[in-house]
Design a protein around this motif. Structure first.
Motif, short mmCIF file in Angstrom:
data_model
loop_
_atom_site.label_atom_id
_atom_site.label_comp_id
_atom_site.label_asym_id
_atom_site.label_seq_id
_atom_site.Cartn_x
_atom_site.Cartn_y
_atom_site.Cartn_z
N ALA A 144 -2.42 -10.56 13.13
CA ALA A 144 -3.03 -11.18 11.96
C ALA A 144 -2.27 -10.81 10.69
CB ALA A 144 -4.49 -10.75 11.84
N GLY A 145 -1.88 -9.53 10.59
CA GLY A 145 -1.17 -9.08 9.39
C GLY A 145 0.15 -9.82 9.21
N ARG A 146 0.86 -10.04 10.30
CA ARG A 146 2.14 -10.75 10.21
C ARG A 146 1.92 -12.25 9.98
NH1 ARG A 146 7.10 -10.83 8.28
NH2 ARG A 146 8.46 -12.18 9.49
N ALA A 147 0.90 -12.79 10.63
CA ALA A 147 0.62 -14.22 10.46
C ALA A 147 0.25 -14.50 9.00
CB ALA A 147 -0.50 -14.66 11.40
N ARG A 148 -0.57 -13.60 8.42
CA ARG A 148 -0.93 -13.80 7.02
C ARG A 148 0.31 -13.76 6.15
NH1 ARG A 148 -5.53 -14.48 8.87
NH2 ARG A 148 -4.19 -16.15 9.55
N ARG A 149 1.20 -12.79 6.38
CA ARG A 149 2.39 -12.68 5.55
C ARG A 149 3.28 -13.91 5.69
NH1 ARG A 149 4.83 -8.25 3.14
NH2 ARG A 149 2.67 -7.62 2.88
N ARG A 150 3.35 -14.46 6.90
CA ARG A 150 4.20 -15.63 7.11
C ARG A 150 3.51 -16.92 6.69
NH1 ARG A 150 6.41 -15.72 13.17
NH2 ARG A 150 6.50 -17.91 12.61
N GLY A 151 2.21 -16.84 6.44
CA GLY A 151 1.48 -18.05 6.10
C GLY A 151 1.21 -18.93 7.32
N VAL A 152 1.15 -18.30 8.49
CA VAL A 152 0.89 -19.06 9.72
C VAL A 152 -0.62 -19.17 9.93
CG1 VAL A 152 1.13 -19.06 12.22
CG2 VAL A 152 3.04 -18.34 10.80
N HIS A 153 -1.06 -20.34 10.32
CA HIS A 153 -2.50 -20.57 10.47
C HIS A 153 -2.98 -20.10 11.84
CE1 HIS A 153 -6.41 -22.24 9.83
NE2 HIS A 153 -6.31 -23.03 10.88
N LEU A 203 0.88 -1.16 0.00
CA LEU A 203 0.00 0.00 0.00
C LEU A 203 0.92 1.21 0.00
CD1 LEU A 203 -3.11 0.22 0.18
CD2 LEU A 203 -2.83 0.69 2.62
N PRO A 204 0.71 2.15 -0.92
CA PRO A 204 1.59 3.32 -0.95
C PRO A 204 1.60 4.04 0.40
CG PRO A 204 -0.05 3.41 -2.73
CD PRO A 204 -0.37 2.22 -1.90
N PHE A 205 2.75 4.51 0.81
CA PHE A 205 2.94 5.26 2.06
C PHE A 205 2.73 4.41 3.31
CE2 PHE A 205 1.05 8.26 -1.05
CZ PHE A 205 2.23 8.93 -1.35
N ALA A 206 2.56 3.11 3.16
CA ALA A 206 2.36 2.28 4.35
C ALA A 206 3.44 1.21 4.44
CB ALA A 206 0.98 1.65 4.33
N GLY A 207 4.59 1.50 3.81
CA GLY A 207 5.67 0.50 3.77
C GLY A 207 6.10 0.04 5.14
N GLY A 208 6.06 0.96 6.12
CA GLY A 208 6.45 0.59 7.49
C GLY A 208 5.64 -0.60 7.97
N TRP A 209 4.39 -0.64 7.52
CA TRP A 209 3.55 -1.78 7.90
C TRP A 209 3.71 -2.91 6.90
CZ3 TRP A 209 -0.09 -2.39 12.02
CH2 TRP A 209 -0.78 -3.61 11.96
N THR A 210 3.51 -2.58 5.60
CA THR A 210 3.32 -3.66 4.62
C THR A 210 4.61 -4.32 4.13
OG1 THR A 210 3.19 -2.03 2.84
CG2 THR A 210 1.10 -2.80 3.79
N ASP A 211 5.78 -3.78 4.50
CA ASP A 211 7.01 -4.47 4.09
C ASP A 211 7.07 -5.88 4.67
OD1 ASP A 211 7.80 -2.43 2.56
OD2 ASP A 211 9.34 -1.64 3.91
N ALA A 212 6.54 -6.06 5.86
CA ALA A 212 6.64 -7.38 6.49
C ALA A 212 5.31 -7.92 6.99
CB ALA A 212 7.63 -7.33 7.65
N ARG A 213 4.24 -7.13 6.83
CA ARG A 213 2.93 -7.55 7.33
C ARG A 213 1.88 -7.26 6.28
NH1 ARG A 213 4.44 -4.69 12.83
NH2 ARG A 213 5.22 -3.23 11.28
#
Ligand code: SF4
Lengths: 479, 286
Positions: free
Chosen positions: B244-253, A443-453
Motif C-alpha cells: 500500500a505504501g508503495r502504491a500510494r507513492r506511485r499513485g497506483v489505484h 518521517l525522520p529516521f524512517a528514510g529507508g521506508w519513506t524515500d520510496a514508499r
C-alpha cells in the motif's frame, strides 16, 4: 576476470538496478526456467520422493566423506588416472599449471567449471602463457567480453541477444561485417565454427565435474552442447576440476541425482548429454586422452563440513534457488560480486571467502523461502542465511547502530508495561501527525521506508489500549 | 455447535500437529496473539480477528504479557534477545486451547522457530513445542479447526490476494483464506502469477536494502494491476503496508485491507491501509 567485489554489494546493486539493458533481460527471467521446472515436475509424480532420496545420498556422503574420497582416488588410480588433493585455490592453480607444463601445452580447451571460476584458473593460465578457450557457449561469450559469469548454469544470462551479436561482430573481426546474426542458432553455429579448430589444436582439455563416483572412479558431466565430450576426449591430457563434496557412492546414486538435477535446473527431464568418464584411453579404445587427472579442491569445505553450514555441501549447483529468487531477479548475478549468486551463493560465499568481506550476502534476503521450496537437495537456505546473521551478530560484524537499536527495542519488547507506554504514546502521536491522508511521505529516521514508499499512519489508540476498555462480552477478556 | 467440527479435515489440514490433536472443545479458549504491527498500526485487524473467532464459537482472551514475537531480533541474528522475548511470550500463551495470530509471519515464528530457538534447553523446548502445537494463523484456524464459514459479509470489489511468504511456506496457508473469501458477497477474486512471490517487505530488509525492496514491490504491484483488481487482500500487515505504501507513492489505484477485516464485514467501515487511493498520488502529512 573473477575479481572479487563482494564488499561493493551496495554499489553493485545500485548500478544493476539502474542498468536498463540488464533490467529488461531480468524482466523476462521469471518466464523461463521457473515455468519449465514446474512443467517438468508436474510430469514426475515421484519428484518429491526423489528429492528425499537425493538428500539422503548426500547426507550419507557427508557423514563418510573421507572414506568415499579415498575409494574414489583408488578407483581413479586403478583405471590409470591420477588424483591431486588441493587444499586451496593456489594449490589447485599450481597443480593445473604443472600438468599443463608437463604436457607442453599452449592451448587449453575448457568446458564450464565453477571450480575453474572459483580458483580463477583462466587468468592464471593466461598470465603463464597458456591460452584457455571456453567451449561452453555462454562461457565463450563472457570470455570474449571478459566478464565474470552471472549465473551458475547460465553464465551469460545477463546479456541480450543483441549484445551477443555485437560482441561476435567485434571479436570475430575476419568475418563479413554485414552478416546476419539475427537468431541464436546462427550465433551458435558461428561460435561452433570458431571453436572447432581450437578443439583440434588443444593440448589439454580442462573440465568440471557434476559428480565423482566413488565405486568406479568416474566423473559425471552434463551439458546441452556436446562441448564437454570434445573437451575431455580430444586433447592428449584431460584435467577434471571438482570440489570434494561432489562425491556420490555409486552409479545408481548418480542416476538418482541426475533425475532431479536437470529438472530443477532447466526443466529438462535429462540434459542432452550425460557422460561418465573413467580414466584415460585404454589400449583398445579408439579415442580418449593419454592422461586423466582429477584436481580435488577443498578451499574451506572441510571447515564447512564441521560447521552449522554443512547442509550447503549437498548443493548440486542446479541453480533452481537462483532461478526462483526475487532478489536475484531484481539485481542479477554480478551484483553479488563473486561467482556464486542468489541464495546458494549467499550461503556459500561467506564460507569460502570469510564473513568480513561478505557481510551483505546473508542479509540481503527477505528469507521468503522460495529457494528452499524448490531446492532438489532440500537445503534449508533461509535457515543457513539466518545462521550467518547469528555469526555476524556474535562477531560484531553487524553494524553497531543496528545492534544497539535492536538491543533497545528488545529491552522494551521484554517489558510489556514499558512497551505499552511507548506504543500508546507513539500510536497517538503518529495518528495525530498522519493527517487527513492517513499516511506519511517523510518521517525522520524512517528514510529507508519513506524515500520510496508512503508510511501508513496508525489508526489511533493501540489495540491493547482499546481492548482494556472493551465492555465484557462472551469472550474471556483481559488476563 | 456442530459436532462434526471435532474431527479435523485431513485434506485441508495444514497443521501436522492436528493429526494427533485432541478433539476441539465446544467453546475453545483462544489466546489472541495480536502482533506488534496490528497493535500499533491497525487495531481494526485485531478486532476483526476477535469478531471472527467469537462468531466461530471461541472464547477469546488477549494475554497481557505479549508485545512482539521477537522475529526482528531472531532474523537479525540476535538469538539472545529473541530467546528472552520468546520465553516471555511462551509464558503468556500457555494454558489456552489455541493461540491464534492474524499473521502468518508471527504465527510461523511461534510455531516453527520458537522450538528451534530452545533446541539446547529441553525443558524450555518442551514448553515451546506445547505452545507451537496449538498455534495457528487466523484463516487456517478458522477453516481447518473451526470449519467456520463467514456469514453476511459483503464486499463489492475486484480483489487479488497476496500470500505472505511465512504463511504460505512455513505454515501452508493457501486455500484457507480463499475458501473463506468465496463466501463473501459481491467480491470477485482474480489471481496474479506472482501471488506466491515475496513483496519485498522482509521485516528489517525493507529498510536495510530499500532499493532492492522497492524493485520487488514494484513488480508485485504491476502484477496486481494486471489482474484488473483494485483491492489487494492478505493475511500479513507487513506485506500489506509495503504494497500500500508503495502504491500510494506511485499513485497506483490499489487499496489494501487485511483479509480478516473483509471477512468480519468491517472493510466498509475502516479505511484501507494507508488511506484510500482515490486517484491521488498520496501527499499526506509531511
Ligand atoms: S542450493 Fe539447492 S537449488 Fe540452489 S543450486 Fe544448490 S541444489 Fe540447486
Amino acid at each position: 576476470m573473477s575479481q572479487i567485489k563482494t564488499e561493493r554489494f551496495r554499489e553493485n546493486t545500485r548500478s544493476a538496478l539502474a542498468d536498463r539493458q540488464l533490467q529488461a533481460v531480468l524482466g523476462k527471467f521469471a518466464d523461463g526456467f521457473p515455468v519449465k521446472r514446474a512443467q517438468a515436475i508436474a510430469r514426475l509424480p515421484e519428484f518429491d520422493a526423489l528429492r528425499d532420496a537425493a538428500r539422503d545420498i548426500k547426507n550419507h556422503v557427508l557423514e563418510n566423506l573421507g572414506p568415499y574420497l579415498e575409494q574414489f582416488e583408488a578407483q581413479v588410480i586403478a583405471s590409470g588416472g591420477q588424483v591431486h588433493w588441493c587444499r586451496d585455490a593456489e594449490e589447485a592453480r599450481q597443480t593445473v599449471l604443472s600438468i599443463c607444463k608437463n604436457a607442453d601445452a599452449r592451448t587449453v580447451t575448457k568446458s564450464k567449471s565453477m571450480i575453474g571460476e572459483e580458483v580463477d584458473i583462466n587468468d592464471f593460465l593466461e598470465d603463464n602463457g597458456i591460452e584457455p578457450v571456453e567451449t561452453d557457449l555462454g562461457e565463450y561469450i563472457i570470455q570474449l567480453r571478459r566478464e565474470p559469469p552471472s549465473h551458475i548454469i547460465a553464465p551469460a544470462i545477463h546479456l541480450s541477444k543483441q549484445q551477443v551479436a555485437e560482441t561476435f561482430r567485434e571479436k570475430h573481426a575476419d568475418r563479413a561485417a554485414d552478416r546476419s546474426l539475427e537468431s541464436p542458432r546462427v550465433m551458435l553455429d558461428e561460435a561452433r565454427e570458431e571453436l572447432r579448430e581450437q578443439f583440434l589444436g588443444a593440448d589439454v582439455g580442462l573440465s568440471g565435474a557434476n559428480m565423482l563416483v566413488a565405486e568406479t572412479g568416474s566423473i559425471a558431466t552434463v551439458s546441452n552442447e556436446g562441448n564437454i565430450e570434445l573437451t575431455c576426449g580430444l586433447p592428449r591430457v584431460h584435467i577434471a576440476m571438482a570440489s570434494i563434496e561432489k562425491i556420490v557412492p555409486t552409479l545408481e546414486d548418480a542416476a538418482t541425482i541426475l533425475r532431479v538435477l536437470a529438472r530443477s535446473a532447466t526443466g529438462q527431464d535429462m540434459s542432452v548429454y550425460t557422460s561418465f568418464i573413467t580414466g584415460p584411453r585404454r589400449p583398445d579404445d579408439l579415442d580418449g586422452p593419454e592422461e586423466f587427472h582429477v584436481v580435488l579442491l577443498d578451499n574451506g569445505r572441510t571447515e564447512l563440513l564441521a560447521s552449522e553450514f554443512r547442509d550447503i555441501l549437498r548443493c548440486i549447483r542446479c541453480g533452481a534457488c537462483i532461478n526462483h529468487c526475487p532478489v536475484y531477479e531484481a539485481i542479477g548475478g554480478h551484483a553479488y560480486g563473486w561467482i556464486y549468486p542468489g541464495p546458494m551463493g549467499a550461503v556459500l560465499t561467506p564460507g569460502l571467502l570469510g564473513m568480513e568481506t561478505t557481510q551483505h550476502h546473508p542479509n540481503a534476503s527477505t528469507l521468503c523461502g522460495r529457494c528452499e521450496s524448490v531446492c532438489p537437495m532440500r537445503i534449508p537456505l533461509p535457515d543457513l542465511l539466518r545462521k550467518w546473521r547469528t555469526r555476524q551478530f556474535g562477531a560484531e560484524i553487524t553494524p553497531t547502530a543496528s545492534r544497539y537499536g535492536l538491543k533497545v527495542w528488545a529491552y522494551f519488547a521484554r517489558h510489556p508495561h514499558l512497551y505499552r507506554l511507548i506504543t500508546k504514546t507513539g500510536a497517538i502521536f503518529l495518528f495525530a501527525a498522519g493527517g487527513r491522508k492517513r499516511r506519511f511521505r517523510h518521517l525522520p529516521f524512517a528514510g529507508g521506508w519513506t524515500d520510496a514508499r508512503d508510511l501508513p499512519a496508525p489508526q489511533g489508540r493501540s489495540f491493547m489500549a482499546q481492548w482494556r476498555q472493551r465492555p465484557p462480552r462472551r469472550s474471556g477478556g483481559r488476563l | 455447535m456442530c459436532c462434526c467440527r471435532a474431527a479435523p479435515l485431513p485434506s485441508r489440514c495444514s497443521n501436522r500437529a492436528m493429526d494427533h490433536a485432541p478433539p476441539v472443545p465446544d467453546t475453545p479458549h483462544v489466546a489472541l496473539f495480536v502482533t506488534c504491527l496490528v497493535d500499533l498500526m491497525r487495531p481494526s485487524t485485531g478486532f476483526a480477528a476477535v469478531k471472527l473467532l467469537e462468531d466461530a464459537g471461541c472464547r477469546v482472551s488477549v494475554p497481557d504479557q505479549q508485545t512482539c514475537c521477537g522475529q526482528p531480533a531472531y532474523n537479525a541474528g540476535d538469538r539472545k534477545d529473541a530467546r528472552k522475548i520468546a520465553r516471555m511470550t511462551i509464558g503468556a500463551l500457555e494454558g489456552f486451547d489455541y493461540v491464534v495470530a492474524p499473521s502468518g509471519s508471527c504465527a510461523g515464528m511461534i510455531k516453527v522457530h520458537y522450538p528451534a530457538l530452545f533446541a539446547d534447553d529441553p525443558p524450555m523446548a518442551k514448553r515451546a513445542e506445547a505452545v507451537a502445537s496449538r498455534t495457528w494463523e487466523l484463516t487456517a484456524f478458522l477453516v481447518d479447526v473451526m470449519r467456520y464459514k463467514p456469514m453476511g459479509a459483503q464486499f463489492d470489489e475486484q480483489v487479488t490476494y497476496h500470500d505472505s511468504c511465512s504463511g504460505l511456506r512455513e505454515l501452508g496457508v493457501k486455500q484457507q483464506p480463499r475458501a473463506l473469501l468465496s463466501d463473501v458477497e459481491g467480491m470477485a477474486l482474480s489471481e496474479g502469477d506472482s501471488a506466491e512471490i515475496c513483496c519485498g517487505f522482509g521485516g528489517l530488509f525493507c529498510v536495510k536494502y530499500p532499493d532492492i525492496s522497492v524493485a520487488m514491490v514494484d513488480k508485485k504491484i504491476d502484477d496486481m494491476v494486471s489482474t484488473g483488481a483494485t483491492v489487494v487482500l492478505g493475511g500479513d500487515l507487513g506485506c500489506l503496508m509495503n504494497v500500500a505504501g508503495r502504491a500510494r507513492r506511485r499513485g497506483v489505484h490499489i487499496d489494501a485491507w487485511h483479509v480478516a477485516e473483509v471477512l468480519a464485514g468491517m472493510a466498509n467501515e475502516v479505511e484501507p491501509i494507508g488511506g484510500d487511493s482515490d486517484g491521488n498520488s498520496g501527499g499526506g502529512a509531511d
